[in-house]
Design a protein around this motif. Structure first.
Motif, short mmCIF file in Angstrom:
data_model
loop_
_atom_site.label_atom_id
_atom_site.label_comp_id
_atom_site.label_asym_id
_atom_site.label_seq_id
_atom_site.Cartn_x
_atom_site.Cartn_y
_atom_site.Cartn_z
N GLU A 179 47.84 29.08 59.53
CA GLU A 179 48.69 28.88 60.49
C GLU A 179 49.49 30.36 60.83
O GLU A 179 49.74 30.50 62.23
CB GLU A 179 50.04 28.00 60.06
N ASP A 180 49.49 31.19 60.12
CA ASP A 180 50.36 32.58 60.40
C ASP A 180 49.21 33.23 61.38
O ASP A 180 49.58 34.16 62.20
CB ASP A 180 50.63 33.25 59.30
N THR A 181 47.72 33.34 60.71
CA THR A 181 46.86 34.25 61.51
C THR A 181 46.39 33.55 62.86
O THR A 181 46.09 34.21 63.71
CB THR A 181 45.88 34.56 60.43
N LEU A 182 46.09 32.49 62.63
CA LEU A 182 45.10 31.75 64.00
C LEU A 182 46.31 30.80 64.89
O LEU A 182 46.00 30.84 66.07
CB LEU A 182 44.30 30.93 63.26
N VAL A 183 47.14 30.18 64.33
CA VAL A 183 48.00 29.29 65.11
C VAL A 183 49.32 29.87 65.50
O VAL A 183 49.67 29.50 66.69
CB VAL A 183 48.24 27.85 64.46
N ALA A 184 49.62 30.79 64.99
CA ALA A 184 51.22 31.25 65.49
C ALA A 184 50.92 31.81 66.73
O ALA A 184 51.88 31.84 67.45
CB ALA A 184 51.57 32.11 64.36
N PRO A 185 49.99 32.73 67.06
CA PRO A 185 49.92 33.48 68.10
C PRO A 185 49.81 32.29 69.59
O PRO A 185 50.45 32.44 70.71
CB PRO A 185 48.56 34.37 68.21
N LEU A 186 49.16 31.14 69.02
CA LEU A 186 49.00 30.05 70.09
C LEU A 186 50.42 29.59 70.43
O LEU A 186 50.76 29.00 71.62
CB LEU A 186 48.09 28.93 69.72
N ASP A 187 51.15 29.49 69.05
CA ASP A 187 52.67 28.82 69.52
C ASP A 187 53.52 29.77 70.47
O ASP A 187 54.21 29.05 71.16
CB ASP A 187 53.58 28.89 67.98
N LYS A 188 53.25 31.17 70.50
CA LYS A 188 53.99 31.82 71.30
C LYS A 188 53.51 31.67 72.77
O LYS A 188 54.42 31.64 73.87
CB LYS A 188 53.69 33.37 70.93
N ALA A 299 55.66 18.25 72.88
CA ALA A 299 54.38 18.26 73.32
C ALA A 299 53.69 19.32 72.36
O ALA A 299 52.33 19.09 71.97
CB ALA A 299 54.16 18.88 74.79
N MET A 300 54.29 20.49 71.86
CA MET A 300 53.83 21.30 70.97
C MET A 300 53.34 20.40 69.58
O MET A 300 52.61 20.86 69.11
CB MET A 300 54.75 22.46 70.77
N GLU A 301 54.34 19.67 68.97
CA GLU A 301 54.17 19.14 67.56
C GLU A 301 53.10 18.12 67.96
O GLU A 301 52.38 17.91 67.04
CB GLU A 301 55.33 18.50 67.42
N VAL A 302 52.83 17.61 69.03
CA VAL A 302 51.77 16.50 69.22
C VAL A 302 50.33 17.01 69.47
O VAL A 302 49.49 16.75 68.87
CB VAL A 302 51.99 15.80 70.45
N CYS A 303 50.43 18.30 70.11
CA CYS A 303 49.09 18.96 70.50
C CYS A 303 48.71 20.08 69.35
O CYS A 303 47.57 20.51 69.14
CB CYS A 303 49.28 19.67 71.86
N ARG A 304 49.64 20.22 68.49
CA ARG A 304 49.22 21.53 67.51
C ARG A 304 48.35 20.95 66.44
O ARG A 304 48.25 19.85 66.05
CB ARG A 304 50.52 21.77 66.74
N PRO A 305 47.17 21.80 66.12
CA PRO A 305 46.25 21.30 65.27
C PRO A 305 46.78 21.27 63.68
O PRO A 305 46.22 20.52 62.80
CB PRO A 305 45.30 22.42 65.16
N LEU A 306 47.84 21.87 63.45
CA LEU A 306 48.50 21.67 62.19
C LEU A 306 49.88 21.46 62.12
O LEU A 306 50.81 22.04 63.08
CB LEU A 306 48.46 23.28 61.37
N THR A 307 50.53 20.61 61.14
CA THR A 307 51.80 20.48 61.51
C THR A 307 52.56 21.51 61.07
O THR A 307 52.42 22.43 60.42
CB THR A 307 52.17 19.28 60.42
N TYR A 308 54.06 21.28 61.56
CA TYR A 308 55.06 22.47 61.33
C TYR A 308 55.62 22.18 60.00
O TYR A 308 55.89 21.31 59.65
CB TYR A 308 56.01 22.50 62.29
#
Length: 337
Positions: A179-188, A299-308
């Motif tokens: 999540e920190d290395t791969l998904v967090a930049p996508l969150d931004k 929408a971010m919660e629905v589309c995100r590949p990992l849960t927050y």
């Protein structure tokens, strides 16, 4: 008794002036903005046609397709009989048109499949954490790496994840690293899409006084925002996929009562409870923008590949402040004075 003149004594004090009279208090209640455009857009997106309506439109579409196919067939055959070269040219154009429709249909199916893939990843990751299954977590990380392998913007994150994943000895730690290395930049990137959509909806509502223009702007902006958020996370939602995703997000917001906003949510933007002092259009713009931010978070919660994680879920208030803070600075100053 004789009547005589009445003596009226006039005091030395000057007569009161109208300008010195205190103002009459305004007891008319101020209608608070409610985000009517966003609420209407949510109702449109979540409205389900009846069975009779679905049957009607299905039969109408089938009948229209049959009529068009028969007309095209007769048209091509007539031209082949009259002028074979022209007739075969029309046949080629018709074939190219049908092939294009098939490609579009395949792309829509692929888009739906990618959205389903994201949903499956999210559920697999949640299950791996719940069961503390390190092997399942590693499988999820492998699927994440395969999902983003063709994207240059994730190269650093995938490389960093590959270097550090061997040090993680539990499922939760491994997925947190992913999540920190791969998904967090996508969150931004997804948050930037939310902020842009919120600003657009707020500006259109405040500046365009045409009837239903704010509803159309809110619906189209939210559709585009949800589609782009899906693309950020690798969903690549097509037309049908985006509409299906939009209905799911709006239905969630309506069910949870989140399609409502008040002074408490806009306080970070306005600096206080002065929403009722703004003009009606600017107040509606702020509310619609805030509701768009809520739609974006969902929408971010629905589309995100990992849960927050519970403490890392994006806050709609923060996105509202970043998106709308200063957008209506002049109106804010006017309302405070």
């Amino acid at each position: 008794m004789a009547k005589g003149p009445v003596l009226i004594e006039i005091e030395d004090d000057p007569a009161p002036k109208v300008a010195d009279a205190p103002p009459v208090p305004d007891t008319t209640p101020v209608a608070m903005p409610r985000g009517e455009a966003m609420q209407m857009a949510a109702r449109v997106a979540t409205r389900k046609p009846s069975r009779l309506g679905r049957l009607f439109w299905g039969l109408a579409a089938a009948l229209l397709m049959a009529l068009l196919s028969a007309a095209a067939w007769d048209f091509v055959n007539a031209w082949i009989a009259r002028a074979p070269i022209v007739g075969w040219a029309f046949t080629g154009l018709l074939g190219a048109f049908v092939a294009t429709l098939l490609v579009i249909a395949l792309r829509e199916l692929a888009a739906l499949r990618r959205l389903t893939r994201l949903d499956g990843l999210r559920h697999a990751a949640a299950q791996a954490v719940e069961q503390s299954d390190l092997a399942a977590a590693r499988a999820v990380v492998d699927r994440l790496d395969a999902l983003y392998r063709a994207r240059p913007d994730t190269e650093w994150g995938r490389t960093r994840l590959a270097e550090l994943r061997g040090d993680q000895m539990d499922a939760q730690g491994l997925l947190k690293l992913a999540e920190d290395t791969l998904v967090a930049p996508l969150d931004k990137a997804a948050e930037r899409e939310v902020e842009a959509a919120a600003r657009q909806v707020a500006a259109v509502t405040a500046l365009v006084p045409l009837a239903l223009a704010d509803v159309v702007a809110a619906l189209t902006s939210n559709l585009r925002m949800i589609r782009r958020i899906a693309e950020v996370y690798g969903g690549r939602g097509g037309l049908l996929g985006s509409w299906r995703l939009t209905r799911a997000v709006m239905a969630h917001l309506v069910a949870t009562g989140a399609v409502a906003v008040g002074d408490d949510m806009l306080e970070p933007v306005l600096g206080g409870s002065i929403l009722g002092k703004l003009s009606r259009r600017f107040g509606e713009g702020l509310v619609n923008g805030a509701l768009t931010a809520r739609v974006g978070v969902a929408a971010m919660e629905v589309c995100r590949p990992l849960t927050y994680a519970t403490d890392e879920r994006p806050k709609a208030r923060r996105l509202v402040k970043q998106a709308l803070g200063g957008l209506f600075q002049g109106q804010r100053d006017k309302g405070q004075h």
